[in-house]
Write an enzyme that holds these catalytic residues in place. Structure first.
Site, PDB file in Angstrom:
ATOM      1  N   ASP A 158     -12.679 -10.466 -34.734  1.00  0.00           N
ATOM      2  CA  ASP A 158     -13.619 -11.437 -35.283  1.00  0.00           C
ATOM      3  C   ASP A 158     -13.114 -12.865 -35.029  1.00  0.00           C
ATOM      4  O   ASP A 158     -12.022 -13.033 -34.481  1.00  0.00           O
ATOM      5  CB  ASP A 158     -13.791 -11.134 -36.783  1.00  0.00           C
ATOM      6  N   ASP A 219     -24.938 -11.834 -37.998  1.00  0.00           N
ATOM      7  CA  ASP A 219     -24.768 -10.493 -38.586  1.00  0.00           C
ATOM      8  C   ASP A 219     -26.102  -9.846 -38.947  1.00  0.00           C
ATOM      9  O   ASP A 219     -26.978 -10.495 -39.522  1.00  0.00           O
ATOM     10  CB  ASP A 219     -23.970 -10.588 -39.896  1.00  0.00           C
TER      11      ASP A 219
HETATM   12  C1  GLA Z   1     -18.175 -11.432 -39.881  1.00  0.00           C
HETATM   13  C2  GLA Z   1     -18.624 -10.391 -38.865  1.00  0.00           C
HETATM   14  C3  GLA Z   1     -19.114  -9.137 -39.567  1.00  0.00           C
HETATM   15  C4  GLA Z   1     -17.984  -8.578 -40.410  1.00  0.00           C
HETATM   16  C5  GLA Z   1     -17.492  -9.636 -41.390  1.00  0.00           C
HETATM   17  C6  GLA Z   1     -16.233  -9.191 -42.112  1.00  0.00           C
HETATM   18  O1  GLA Z   1     -19.241 -11.883 -40.632  1.00  0.00           O
HETATM   19  O2  GLA Z   1     -19.643 -10.903 -38.030  1.00  0.00           O
HETATM   20  O3  GLA Z   1     -19.554  -8.181 -38.645  1.00  0.00           O
HETATM   21  O4  GLA Z   1     -16.946  -8.131 -39.582  1.00  0.00           O
HETATM   22  O5  GLA Z   1     -17.180 -10.870 -40.728  1.00  0.00           O
HETATM   23  O6  GLA Z   1     -15.777 -10.135 -43.037  1.00  0.00           O
END
Ligand code: GLA
Length: 420
Positions: A158, A219
């Site tokens: 990430d 997301d």
């Molecule tokens: C980000 C990512 C998600 C997830 C969260 C975890 O938002 O895009 O897919 O991994 O972090 O905290």
């Protein structure tokens, strides 16, 4: 001379940074904690849903007994919130011992004993998005080595809590570090999603050389609006995104939410159809212990999986959008095609559509084509380019067609639909 050495340098640079793990020639399939289980760490009050070895083991068991593994769903991934807030005395990340008392290596052994692969999560930055220790430029090597020593098979990397310069150094550096471990580890990069997903900030050629898949956009949430906004972004930017994808290098529009709370049965079909057309990773985030038969049936649709896993590895495109009607099309090996006709309208009436292979630009095979309805699991018959195809597309739903050249032999109905 100068030009020559510059191009030599560039070649050497690409060679030294190229990810050479031979993985995911077709899009990965599996399961991941984040969308459904988020950062639940309170195992006392929520023992069945907290991020823990018990949750992962429970899903591993279901993936085997529920028939998921046989269909290709083999990656089982822990997302954020698995570690302690401090590294150990040797500077290594360490799992929370209350939630992972056996450690990640033992969990990987368990997952491997079930014929599955284990994924883990870290973040190129000072902290993960959930506030756990991240991987800084200084700890990339030790973290890659730690994951390999645990025999992990996938890393989602990430991008919270770092700037663009750090990401530009860190993502290629992690690729090299993973390669250097000698263990094939699927490398999923969230990098482009943090840079707006588009050139010039994002270099898709470089990404394809260093990562196996990458998040481009925001997301997914548990809602139809979220799925629609993702579809809209991928359609708007398909000229850039389509050529970036191919065997071993996939765009990732994020997890499948079929089986959760936010989508109707028809809307679940839309997410699945579009993800299959986009050659997207099919990574579910849901509860396989309680999933409904309807949702399971959709996620286990063999023809849908056959389309997603097509070996040509060519991402499909939105080819038409008129009002609330969208047509998405993917070219497959041996002159096969998949087409999804989507009705985003919500007026309650199944929308009658008359189309033809000619109108869909599928005319190469003079003998015509066999058509199958993917979700109805039905053979629709032989069609020439001008034969009318009469369909009804449900509100916020789709009809997905699999189109097979009549002159090319294939596996027959049995493989696609089970017993018929
Ligand atoms: C980000 C990512 C998600 C997830 C969260 C975890 O938002 O895009 O897919 O991994 O972090 O905290």
């Amino acid at each position: 001379m100068y030009l020559l050495s510059l191009s030599l340098l560039l070649t050497l640079y690409t060679l030294s940074t190229a990810l050479d793990n031979g993985l995911v020639k077709t899009p990965p399939m599996g399961w991941m904690t984040w969308e459904r289980y988020r950062c639940i760490t309170d195992c006392k009050n929520d023992p069945d849903n907290c991020i823990s070895e018990n949750l992962i083991k429970a899903m591993a068991d279901r993936m085997v007994y529920g028939g998921w593994r046989e269909l290709g769903y083999v990656y089982l991934s822990i997302d954020d919130c698995w570690s302690l807030k401090q590294r150990d005395s040797q500077g290594r990340l360490q799992p929370d011992p209350d939630r992972f008392p056996s450690g990640i290596k033992a969990l990987a052994d368990y997952v491997h004993s079930k014929g599955l692969k284990l994924g883990i999560y870290s973040d190129m930055g000072n902290y993960t998005c959930g506030g756990y220790p991240g991987t800084t430029l200084e700890t990339i090597k030790i973290d890659a080595d730690t994951f390999a020593s645990w025999e992990v098979d996938m890393l989602k990397f990430d991008g919270c809590y770092s700037n663009s310069t750090e990401k530009a150094i860190g993502y290629p550096k992690m690729s090299v570090a993973l390669n250097a471990t000698g263990r094939p580890i699927l490398y999923s990069c969230s990098w482009p999603a943090y840079e707006g997903g588009l050139p010039p900030q994002v270099n898709y050629t470089l990404l394809g050389n260093i990562c196996n898949m990458w998040r481009n956009y925001g997301d997914v949430q548990d809602s139809w609006d979220s799925v629609l906004s993702i579809m809209k972004w991928y359609a708007a930017n398909q000229d850039v995104l389509q050529p970036a994808a191919g065997p071993g290098r996939w765009n990732d529009p994020d997890m499948l939410i079929t089986g959760d709370f936010g989508l109707s049965y028809e809307q679940s079909k839309v997410q699945l159809a579009i993800w299959a057309i986009l050659a997207a990773p099919l990574i579910m985030s849901n509860d396989l212990r309680t999933i409904s038969e309807d949702a399971k049936d959709l996620l286990q649709n063999r023809l849908l999986i056959h389309i997603n896993q097509d070996s040509l590895g060519k991402q499909g495109r939105q080819v038409l959008k008129v009002g609330r009607l969208e047509v998405w099309k993917r070219e497959m090996v041996n002159g096969q095609y998949a087409v999804a006709i989507v009705n985003t309208g919500d007026d309650g009436i199944p929308k009658p559509i008359a189309t033809s292979l000619g109108m869909l630009n599928i005319t190469q095979c003079p003998a015509g084509y066999k058509l199958y309805d993917v979700f109805e699991k039905e053979f629709l018959g032989y069609f020439k380019s001008n034969t009318l195809i009469n369909l009804k597309v449900n509100p916020t739903g789709t009809v997905m067609l699999f189109i097979h050249p009549a002159s090319v032999p294939h596996h027959g109905h049995r493989k696609y639909f089970g017993v018929m």
